[in-house]
Write a protein that holds these residues in place. Structure first.
Motif, PDB file in Angstrom:
ATOM      1  N   MET A   1       0.844  -1.178   0.000  1.00 58.07           N
ATOM      2  CA  MET A   1       0.000   0.000   0.000  1.00 58.07           C
ATOM      3  C   MET A   1       0.886   1.237   0.000  1.00 58.07           C
ATOM      4  SD  MET A   1      -3.366   1.338   0.783  1.00 58.07           S
ATOM      5  CE  MET A   1      -4.052  -0.253   0.901  1.00 58.07           C
ATOM      6  N   SER A   2       0.557   2.192  -0.863  1.00 55.07           N
ATOM      7  CA  SER A   2       1.264   3.470  -0.931  1.00 55.07           C
ATOM      8  C   SER A   2       0.303   4.589  -0.572  1.00 55.07           C
ATOM      9  CB  SER A   2       1.813   3.703  -2.332  1.00 55.07           C
ATOM     10  OG  SER A   2       2.794   2.753  -2.636  1.00 55.07           O
ATOM     11  N   VAL A   3       0.797   5.532   0.205  1.00 55.06           N
ATOM     12  CA  VAL A   3      -0.020   6.652   0.665  1.00 55.06           C
ATOM     13  C   VAL A   3       0.584   7.948   0.153  1.00 55.06           C
ATOM     14  CG1 VAL A   3      -0.832   7.904   2.703  1.00 55.06           C
ATOM     15  CG2 VAL A   3      -0.739   5.411   2.732  1.00 55.06           C
ATOM     16  N   ALA A   4      -0.290   8.867  -0.266  1.00 53.39           N
ATOM     17  CA  ALA A   4       0.162  10.191  -0.682  1.00 53.39           C
ATOM     18  C   ALA A   4      -0.843  11.223  -0.184  1.00 53.39           C
ATOM     19  CB  ALA A   4       0.298  10.270  -2.192  1.00 53.39           C
ATOM     20  N   PHE A   5      -0.336  12.419   0.024  1.00 56.29           N
ATOM     21  CA  PHE A   5      -1.173  13.561   0.365  1.00 56.29           C
ATOM     22  C   PHE A   5      -1.068  14.537  -0.793  1.00 56.29           C
ATOM     23  CE2 PHE A   5       0.076  11.551   4.250  1.00 56.29           C
ATOM     24  CZ  PHE A   5      -1.095  11.526   4.988  1.00 56.29           C
ATOM     25  N   VAL A   6      -2.210  15.056  -1.236  1.00 55.36           N
ATOM     26  CA  VAL A   6      -2.217  15.967  -2.381  1.00 55.36           C
ATOM     27  C   VAL A   6      -2.820  17.286  -1.932  1.00 55.36           C
ATOM     28  CG1 VAL A   6      -2.970  16.334  -4.760  1.00 55.36           C
ATOM     29  CG2 VAL A   6      -2.498  14.007  -3.958  1.00 55.36           C
ATOM     30  N   LEU A   7      -2.023  18.348  -2.060  1.00 62.09           N
ATOM     31  CA  LEU A   7      -2.496  19.700  -1.808  1.00 62.09           C
ATOM     32  C   LEU A   7      -3.062  20.229  -3.115  1.00 62.09           C
ATOM     33  CD1 LEU A   7       0.645  20.773   0.162  1.00 62.09           C
ATOM     34  CD2 LEU A   7      -1.659  20.742   1.123  1.00 62.09           C
ATOM     35  N   ILE A   8      -4.234  20.865  -3.055  1.00 61.40           N
ATOM     36  CA  ILE A   8      -4.912  21.314  -4.264  1.00 61.40           C
ATOM     37  C   ILE A   8      -5.278  22.784  -4.140  1.00 61.40           C
ATOM     38  CG2 ILE A   8      -6.889  20.972  -5.792  1.00 61.40           C
ATOM     39  CD1 ILE A   8      -7.111  18.120  -4.632  1.00 61.40           C
ATOM     40  N   PRO A  33     -10.821  20.699   3.768  1.00 69.63           N
ATOM     41  CA  PRO A  33     -10.667  22.073   3.278  1.00 69.63           C
ATOM     42  C   PRO A  33      -9.598  22.790   4.103  1.00 69.63           C
ATOM     43  CG  PRO A  33     -12.969  21.596   3.868  1.00 69.63           C
ATOM     44  CD  PRO A  33     -12.127  20.470   4.366  1.00 69.63           C
ATOM     45  N   LEU A  34      -8.912  23.714   3.456  1.00 74.02           N
ATOM     46  CA  LEU A  34      -7.832  24.461   4.104  1.00 74.02           C
ATOM     47  C   LEU A  34      -8.000  25.959   3.896  1.00 74.02           C
ATOM     48  CD1 LEU A  34      -4.785  22.400   2.751  1.00 74.02           C
ATOM     49  CD2 LEU A  34      -5.837  22.172   5.021  1.00 74.02           C
ATOM     50  N   LEU A  35      -7.386  26.732   4.764  1.00 74.20           N
ATOM     51  CA  LEU A  35      -7.205  28.161   4.556  1.00 74.20           C
ATOM     52  C   LEU A  35      -5.731  28.379   4.271  1.00 74.20           C
ATOM     53  CD1 LEU A  35      -9.287  29.607   7.525  1.00 74.20           C
ATOM     54  CD2 LEU A  35      -9.933  29.546   5.117  1.00 74.20           C
ATOM     55  N   GLY A  36      -5.431  29.303   3.380  1.00 76.13           N
ATOM     56  CA  GLY A  36      -4.027  29.576   3.094  1.00 76.13           C
ATOM     57  C   GLY A  36      -3.703  29.366   1.628  1.00 76.13           C
ATOM     58  N   GLU A  37      -2.471  28.961   1.367  1.00 78.38           N
ATOM     59  CA  GLU A  37      -1.973  28.824  -0.004  1.00 78.38           C
ATOM     60  C   GLU A  37      -2.746  27.775  -0.810  1.00 78.38           C
ATOM     61  OE1 GLU A  37       2.232  27.882  -2.294  1.00 78.38           O
ATOM     62  OE2 GLU A  37       2.236  28.195  -0.121  1.00 78.38           O
ATOM     63  N   TYR A  38      -3.161  26.698  -0.171  1.00 80.67           N
ATOM     64  CA  TYR A  38      -3.923  25.643  -0.835  1.00 80.67           C
ATOM     65  C   TYR A  38      -5.328  25.580  -0.249  1.00 80.67           C
ATOM     66  CZ  TYR A  38       0.410  24.235  -3.002  1.00 80.67           C
ATOM     67  OH  TYR A  38       1.552  24.231  -3.744  1.00 80.67           O
ATOM     68  N   ASP A  39      -6.263  25.091  -1.051  1.00 83.99           N
ATOM     69  CA  ASP A  39      -7.671  25.065  -0.658  1.00 83.99           C
ATOM     70  C   ASP A  39      -8.124  23.723  -0.092  1.00 83.99           C
ATOM     71  OD1 ASP A  39      -8.343  27.783  -1.669  1.00 83.99           O
ATOM     72  OD2 ASP A  39      -7.714  26.878  -3.562  1.00 83.99           O
ATOM     73  N   LEU A  40      -7.499  22.628  -0.540  1.00 85.93           N
ATOM     74  CA  LEU A  40      -7.868  21.286  -0.097  1.00 85.93           C
ATOM     75  C   LEU A  40      -6.621  20.442   0.097  1.00 85.93           C
ATOM     76  CD1 LEU A  40     -10.632  20.513  -2.763  1.00 85.93           C
ATOM     77  CD2 LEU A  40     -11.048  21.123  -0.388  1.00 85.93           C
ATOM     78  N   ARG A  61      -5.948  16.562 -11.616  1.00 87.98           N
ATOM     79  CA  ARG A  61      -5.587  17.750 -12.400  1.00 87.98           C
ATOM     80  C   ARG A  61      -6.524  18.002 -13.572  1.00 87.98           C
ATOM     81  NH1 ARG A  61       0.976  17.571 -12.966  1.00 87.98           N
ATOM     82  NH2 ARG A  61       1.445  17.802 -10.748  1.00 87.98           N
ATOM     83  N   SER A  62      -7.214  16.973 -14.019  1.00 89.97           N
ATOM     84  CA  SER A  62      -8.126  17.129 -15.153  1.00 89.97           C
ATOM     85  C   SER A  62      -9.477  17.731 -14.753  1.00 89.97           C
ATOM     86  CB  SER A  62      -8.350  15.773 -15.829  1.00 89.97           C
ATOM     87  OG  SER A  62      -9.030  14.894 -14.952  1.00 89.97           O
ATOM     88  N   ILE A  63      -9.738  17.892 -13.466  1.00 87.73           N
ATOM     89  CA  ILE A  63     -11.003  18.476 -13.006  1.00 87.73           C
ATOM     90  C   ILE A  63     -10.993  19.971 -13.313  1.00 87.73           C
ATOM     91  CG2 ILE A  63     -12.457  18.975 -11.006  1.00 87.73           C
ATOM     92  CD1 ILE A  63     -11.339  16.418  -9.705  1.00 87.73           C
ATOM     93  N   ASN A  64     -12.038  20.425 -13.975  1.00 82.11           N
ATOM     94  CA  ASN A  64     -12.170  21.845 -14.300  1.00 82.11           C
ATOM     95  C   ASN A  64     -12.221  22.661 -13.011  1.00 82.11           C
ATOM     96  OD1 ASN A  64     -12.554  24.169 -15.817  1.00 82.11           O
ATOM     97  ND2 ASN A  64     -14.760  23.953 -15.794  1.00 82.11           N
ATOM     98  N   GLY A  65     -11.322  23.605 -12.864  1.00 82.85           N
ATOM     99  CA  GLY A  65     -11.251  24.440 -11.669  1.00 82.85           C
ATOM    100  C   GLY A  65     -10.044  24.151 -10.804  1.00 82.85           C
ATOM    101  N   VAL A  66      -9.371  23.019 -11.033  1.00 80.07           N
ATOM    102  CA  VAL A  66      -8.130  22.731 -10.312  1.00 80.07           C
ATOM    103  C   VAL A  66      -7.010  23.522 -10.978  1.00 80.07           C
ATOM    104  CG1 VAL A  66      -6.411  20.973  -9.748  1.00 80.07           C
ATOM    105  CG2 VAL A  66      -8.840  20.460  -9.490  1.00 80.07           C
ATOM    106  N   VAL A  67      -6.347  24.358 -10.204  1.00 79.02           N
ATOM    107  CA  VAL A  67      -5.302  25.237 -10.722  1.00 79.02           C
ATOM    108  C   VAL A  67      -3.918  24.630 -10.537  1.00 79.02           C
ATOM    109  CG1 VAL A  67      -4.224  27.514 -10.447  1.00 79.02           C
ATOM    110  CG2 VAL A  67      -6.705  27.268 -10.264  1.00 79.02           C
ATOM    111  N   GLU A  68      -3.709  23.973  -9.391  1.00 75.34           N
ATOM    112  CA  GLU A  68      -2.376  23.453  -9.063  1.00 75.34           C
ATOM    113  C   GLU A  68      -2.501  22.318  -8.067  1.00 75.34           C
ATOM    114  OE1 GLU A  68       1.630  24.960  -6.702  1.00 75.34           O
ATOM    115  OE2 GLU A  68       0.172  26.440  -7.363  1.00 75.34           O
TER     116      GLU A  68
END
Length: 77
Positions: A1-8, A33-40, A61-68
């Motif tokens: 099992m591999s785990v990753a965290f993705v900031l969006i 949800p987050l406050l600051g540089e990233y939203d999720l 990344r293919s979701i419309n509205g995802v910037v980074e």
């Protein structure tokens, strides 16, 4: 099992929509949800490390509205 965290980072006003979409992805186990540089931030569990990049590029990344995204992969010590 591999785990990753993705900031969006998303376009303003798209937070709820993106939250709902990424929450439904089968390999996503947590979304916060987050406050600051990233939203999720999300936690994803995959069978292999090689799947992480593919899933981030194709499904997030293919979701419309995802910037980074910024992906942080867990390692074994």
């Amino acid at each position: 099992m591999s785990v990753a965290f993705v900031l969006i980072r998303v376009l303003p006003g798209k937070e709820h929509e993106i939250y709902d979409k990424v929450s439904k992805l089968k390999y996503v186990t947590e979304v916060h949800p987050l406050l600051g540089e990233y939203d999720l931030i999300l936690k994803m569990d995959t069978d292999e490390m090689t799947e992480i990049g593919k899933l981030v590029i194709q499904d997030i990344r293919s979701i419309n509205g995802v910037v980074e995204t910024k992906t942080l992969a867990e390692i074994k010590l």
